[in-house]
Design an enzyme around this catalytic site. Structure first.
Site, PDB file in Angstrom:
ATOM      1  N   ASP A  93     -36.123 -16.457  41.132  1.00 29.31           N
ATOM      2  CA  ASP A  93     -37.523 -16.049  41.170  1.00 29.31           C
ATOM      3  C   ASP A  93     -38.155 -16.572  42.453  1.00 29.31           C
ATOM      4  O   ASP A  93     -38.018 -17.765  42.782  1.00 29.31           O
ATOM      5  CB  ASP A  93     -38.269 -16.589  39.949  1.00 29.31           C
ATOM      6  CG  ASP A  93     -39.692 -16.052  39.876  1.00 29.31           C
ATOM      7  OD1 ASP A  93     -39.878 -14.956  39.333  1.00 29.31           O
ATOM      8  OD2 ASP A  93     -40.610 -16.749  40.366  1.00 29.31           O
ATOM      9  N   ASN A 113     -48.293 -11.848  48.571  1.00 31.55           N
ATOM     10  CA  ASN A 113     -48.961 -10.540  48.505  1.00 31.55           C
ATOM     11  C   ASN A 113     -50.423 -10.643  48.924  1.00 31.55           C
ATOM     12  O   ASN A 113     -50.945  -9.749  49.617  1.00 31.55           O
ATOM     13  CB  ASN A 113     -48.867  -9.979  47.085  1.00 31.55           C
ATOM     14  CG  ASN A 113     -47.535  -9.318  46.801  1.00 31.55           C
ATOM     15  OD1 ASN A 113     -46.890  -8.801  47.711  1.00 31.55           O
ATOM     16  ND2 ASN A 113     -47.113  -9.333  45.553  1.00 31.55           N
ATOM     17  N   HIS A 165     -49.105  -6.030  50.099  1.00 34.14           N
ATOM     18  CA  HIS A 165     -47.920  -5.636  49.337  1.00 34.14           C
ATOM     19  C   HIS A 165     -46.765  -5.206  50.239  1.00 34.14           C
ATOM     20  O   HIS A 165     -45.592  -5.361  49.866  1.00 34.14           O
ATOM     21  CB  HIS A 165     -48.269  -4.515  48.357  1.00 34.14           C
ATOM     22  CG  HIS A 165     -49.114  -4.985  47.208  1.00 34.14           C
ATOM     23  ND1 HIS A 165     -48.605  -5.734  46.168  1.00 34.14           N
ATOM     24  CD2 HIS A 165     -50.440  -4.839  46.942  1.00 34.14           C
ATOM     25  CE1 HIS A 165     -49.560  -6.023  45.305  1.00 34.14           C
ATOM     26  NE2 HIS A 165     -50.687  -5.488  45.754  1.00 34.14           N
ATOM     27  N   ASP A 194     -43.131  -6.688  49.853  1.00 31.31           N
ATOM     28  CA  ASP A 194     -41.932  -5.837  49.732  1.00 31.31           C
ATOM     29  C   ASP A 194     -40.884  -6.222  50.775  1.00 31.31           C
ATOM     30  O   ASP A 194     -39.677  -6.212  50.491  1.00 31.31           O
ATOM     31  CB  ASP A 194     -42.318  -4.367  49.904  1.00 31.31           C
ATOM     32  CG  ASP A 194     -43.101  -3.833  48.720  1.00 31.31           C
ATOM     33  OD1 ASP A 194     -43.129  -4.505  47.672  1.00 31.31           O
ATOM     34  OD2 ASP A 194     -43.674  -2.736  48.842  1.00 31.31           O
ATOM     35  N   GLU A 196     -40.487  -9.968  41.006  1.00 32.59           N
ATOM     36  CA  GLU A 196     -39.861 -10.838  42.009  1.00 32.59           C
ATOM     37  C   GLU A 196     -38.710 -11.632  41.416  1.00 32.59           C
ATOM     38  O   GLU A 196     -38.283 -12.637  41.977  1.00 32.59           O
ATOM     39  CB  GLU A 196     -40.901 -11.783  42.623  1.00 32.59           C
ATOM     40  CG  GLU A 196     -41.497 -12.785  41.660  1.00 32.59           C
ATOM     41  CD  GLU A 196     -42.757 -12.285  40.954  1.00 32.59           C
ATOM     42  OE1 GLU A 196     -43.500 -13.145  40.444  1.00 32.59           O
ATOM     43  OE2 GLU A 196     -42.984 -11.064  40.917  1.00 32.59           O
TER      44      GLU A 196
END
Length: 277
Positions: free
Chosen positions: A145, A153, A158, A162, A189
Site C-alpha cells: 500500500d 493526489n 490525480h 496515476d 493504491e
C-alpha cells in the site's frame, strides 16, 4: 459458382457426373468445415482433385469434351472453396483477436497493466493453492500500500498520483518472476503479489528490496516535477508441507492485510511478515 456447377451437373446425367458432384461437396467440406491451416486444406483438396481426375482418365470411358467439362467443374469447385475458406479464416482470426483483446481488458488493470481482482479470484490464486497443497510447497502473499497517497493526489493532482502508481507497478513487475509470480492491483493504491514456491525468508528479502527500491525511486511528472513516495508491506507465507489446515484465499489475503496494517501503524515504509501455522 456452386449453383452454376450444380446446373451443369444436373444437365449431364451419369454415374461419373454424380461422382463429380460428390467430389465437389467433399472439396467444400475440406476447405470450410475442417479446422486447419488454409495451406493444408488447399494441399489436400488439390491432391484429391488430381487423384479423382487421374482415376477418371484411367477408366477411359469419357470423351475429351466430358473430361474437359469435369476438369473445369472441379477447378471451379476448388476456386470457390479456396475463396470462401480464405474469407472464413480471415473472419475467424479477426474474431479471435477481438476476443483476446476483450479477455485481456477484463483481466488487466488499464492504468498499470497489472492483473485485477477478477483474474486473482477466477484464474490464479485458488489453482495455486491447490497446486501448492498437492505438492507440499510454500506459498507467499505480499500486500502493498502506498503511504500518504491522498496527500500525493492533493499535491500533484490525480495525474501525478496515476504516474506514481505506474512507477510502483512497473517496479513490482520488474522485480518479480515473469509468468511465475502474479502482480495484482487489488484496490486504489493497494497491490497484491502472489509468490509460488517461495518461503517466508525469501519473500521477506524480496519485499525489503521492493521497499528500498521504491523509496529511492522518483516519478517525473508534468513540468519535470519529481515525486517521491514510499510504501508499506505485509507478508504472509504458508508451507503446505507442514500444515494440514484449510487455507483459503480470504485467509491468506486477510493475514497479509493484517501485517500491512501493522506496518502502517508502526510508522509506514516498513515490512511486517508472518508465517502461518
Amino acid at each position: 459458382g456452386m449453383s452454376a456447377f450444380m446446373l451443369i451437373v444436373v444437365h449431364r446425367p451419369g454415374e461419373l457426373s454424380w461422382h463429380a458432384m460428390s467430389m465437389a461437396i467433399m472439396l467444400a467440406v475440406v476447405y470450410i468445415f475442417i479446422p486447419n491451416r488454409l495451406v493444408y486444406s488447399l494441399a489436400v483438396a488439390l491432391c484429391a482433385t488430381g487423384l479423382f481426375i487421374a482415376l477418371a482418365f484411367a477408366m477411359g470411358s469419357l470423351v475429351p469434351s466430358d473430361m474437359l467439362t469435369m476438369s473445369m467443374l472441379l477447378v471451379l469447385s476448388n476456386t470457390f472453396g479456396f475463396v470462401a475458406a480464405r474469407r472464413y479464416h480471415r473472419l475467424w482470426r479477426m474474431e479471435y483477436r477481438a476476443q483476446s483483446i476483450l479477455r485481456n481488458l477484463s483481466m488487466n488493470d488499464p492504468l498499470t497493466g497489472c492483473f485485477n481482482r477478477r483474474y486473482l479470484q477466477e484464474k490464479f490464486l485458488e489453482s495455486e493453492i491447490l497446486r501448492s497443497r498437492r505438492y507440499g510447497l510454500s506459498l507467499s502473499v505480499i500486500m502493498c500500500d502506498l503511504d500518504h497517497f491522498k496527500a500525493i493526489n492533493d499535491t500533484y493532482g490525480h495525474h501525478g498520483g496515476d504516474a506514481v502508481l505506474r512507477t510502483f507497478a512497473e517496479l513490482l513487475k520488474k522485480m518479480t518472476r515473469w509468468h511465475i509470480d502474479c502482480v495484482v492491483r487489488y484496490g486504489g493504491e493497494e497491490f497484491l503479489l502472489i509468490l509460488p514456491e517461495t518461503n517466508l525468508h525469501d519473500a521477506a528479502l524480496l519485499t525489503e528490496r521492493l521497499r528500498d527500491a521504491f523509496a529511492s525511486a522518483t516519478t517525473v511528472h508534468d513540468a519535470n516535477q519529481s515525486i517521491s513516495a514510499t510504501a508499506s508491506f505485509g507478508v504472509t507465507c504458508v508451507d503446505f508441507a507442514l500444515t494440514h489446515e484449510a487455507i483459503t484465499l480470504e485467509g491468506l489475503i486477510s493475514s497479509a492485510d493484517g501485517m500491512l496494517y501493522g506496518a502502517k501503524r508502526d510508522g509506514r515504509n516498513q515490512v511486517r511478515s508472518l508465517q502461518l501455522p
